[in-house]
Design an enzyme around this catalytic site. Structure first.
Site, PDB file in Angstrom:
ATOM      1  CD  GLU A  12      -2.885   1.323   2.272  1.00 15.25           C
ATOM      2  OE1 GLU A  12      -3.362   0.336   2.846  1.00 15.25           O
ATOM      3  OE2 GLU A  12      -3.106   2.500   2.625  1.00 15.25           O
ATOM      4  CG  HIS A  14      -0.777   5.589  -1.514  1.00 14.45           C
ATOM      5  ND1 HIS A  14      -1.596   4.668  -2.126  1.00 14.45           N
ATOM      6  CD2 HIS A  14      -1.024   5.479  -0.184  1.00 14.45           C
ATOM      7  CE1 HIS A  14      -2.320   4.041  -1.203  1.00 14.45           C
ATOM      8  NE2 HIS A  14      -1.973   4.502  -0.018  1.00 14.45           N
ATOM      9  CG  HIS A 178      -6.514   3.083  -0.210  1.00 18.99           C
ATOM     10  ND1 HIS A 178      -6.931   4.374   0.051  1.00 18.99           N
ATOM     11  CD2 HIS A 178      -5.315   2.937   0.388  1.00 18.99           C
ATOM     12  CE1 HIS A 178      -5.990   4.974   0.780  1.00 18.99           C
ATOM     13  NE2 HIS A 178      -5.004   4.118   1.005  1.00 18.99           N
ATOM     14  CG  ASP A 301      -1.026   4.365   4.026  1.00 19.93           C
ATOM     15  OD1 ASP A 301      -1.023   4.733   2.827  1.00 19.93           O
ATOM     16  OD2 ASP A 301      -2.002   4.531   4.780  1.00 19.93           O
TER      17      ASP A 301
END
Ligand code: ZN
Length: 351
Positions: A12, A14, A178, A301
């Site tokens: 995860e 980004h 998500h 994250d």
């Protein structure tokens, strides 16, 4: 001896590109992401840098022993673009840009596709293209899709989206569900406490409910092979789902949902849970007790969380080395069908 920190695979993680705005969402659609007013300036600046700076990302990966990252467009991504055509065009554009990033660093990066579910047929085509032509390993969907305006939503269990799920089943790659904040016109409960609307609380509330919709719709009975990944230690579900199950057994068959099995069974059979943005040993132990170490995956994250903070926790967890390797690497290798490259000294192999 392999160091604890080596060879991690993170899912995860980004990115954001300035061209996203030019091709898509308005300012409202970007709430919680690139235009977040609630963040402290220093934190927000470091997030912005982390989302766009590839060199910094690679350095962070090296320092934290992360061998590979699956990259995804930051929330709300394509789901927050109410105009169908703009959503389709932006998804294609963002996936092409992501493919270039992966091509430049094929050993370090993998792609999770963005799909314009505002038009399910176009989403199926784009999904196909990303997996079959661009070599992406899965798809990331940021909750419901706005269609027409920011107060209108299409949830993933709703009838038009089942064609997309059939495609997911056929392609055999995972869907990362998500979070995004609650729908604009459904935030009464947050009035006066708007800071809770996105990642501190609203993300988990929104995504756990969305997950229950998927389970109760009978989706996993129709497509039992589908695998969905949940971040943030399962958005509270490993803790909460047993109570849902307990209460539903007292409901009549008519109202308790179309699922054929007890709801906790789906968490063990159709879901993977990542550590993204949630570093709490008690929560991990609860998750391991509910779903087992074969269904937990390491994630950070990034850049909303730091690799260092995640690793200071993860690398010192009181779990077996067998489970640590499964969670940080081996489960992801299997789920994403990756070749098991040597894990140590990643940076030495870079061109
Ligand atoms: Zn995230």
């Amino acid at each position: 001896m392999v160091e604890r920190k080596d060879g991690k695979i993170a899912l995860e993680e980004h990115f954001y590109l300035p061209s996203y705005e030019a091709y898509g969402a308005d300012g409202e659609a970007l709430d919680g992401a690139a235009k977040a007013p609630n963040y402290l300036p220093d934190f927000f600046a470091s997030v912005q840098k982390g989302l766009t700076d590839i060199k910094l990302r690679l350095e962070e990966m090296d320092r934290g022993g992360i061998e590979r990252m699956a990259l995804s467009l930051t929330q709300p991504g394509i789901q927050g673009i109410p105009d169908r055509k703009m959503a389709i065009d932006t998804a294609k554009r963002m996936n092409d840009e992501l493919a270039l990033m992966v091509e430049a660093h094929p050993k370090q990066f993998m792609g999770f596709a963005a799909v314009p579910l505002q038009d399910v047929r176009a989403a199926c085509d784009e999904f196909d293209r990303c997996i079959s032509n661009l070599g992406f390993k899965g798809v990331m969907i940021n909750g419901y899709s706005n269609i027409g305006d920011m107060n209108t939503a299409q949830y993933l269990d709703e009838a038009p989206v089942w064609d997309f799920w059939a495609r997911v089943d056929a392609l055999g790659v995972p869907v990362y569900l998500h979070p995004r904040p609650p729908l604009m016109n459904q935030r009464r409960a947050y009035e006066g406490y708007e800071v809770l609307c996105d990642s501190p609380w609203g993300f988990g509330a929104e995504t756990s409910l969305h997950t229950l919709r998927l389970i109760l719709s009978g989706l996993f009975d129709r497509f039992p092979r589908i695998q969905v990944i949940l971040g943030h230690m399962g958005e509270g579900l490993p803790f909460l789902l047993p109570r849902v199950e307990n209460r539903l057994r007292h409901m009549s068959e008519k109202v308790r949902g179309k699922q054929q099995k007890p709801v906790t069974a789906y968490l063990r059979e159709n879901f993977y849970i990542t550590t993204a943005g949630h570093f709490r040993t008690q929560a991990l132990i609860n998750t391991l007790l509910e779903v087992g170490s074969d269904r937990v995956l390491y994630s950070v994250d990034y850049p909303y969380e730091t690799v260092k903070e995640q690793n200071d926790w993860f690398d010192n967890l009181p779990i077996s080395e067998t489970d640590r390797r499964k969670i940080s690497r081996e489960n992801a290798l299997k789920l994403l069908r990756l070749a098991d490259a040597p894990s140590a000294a990643v940076s030495d192999k870079r061109p």
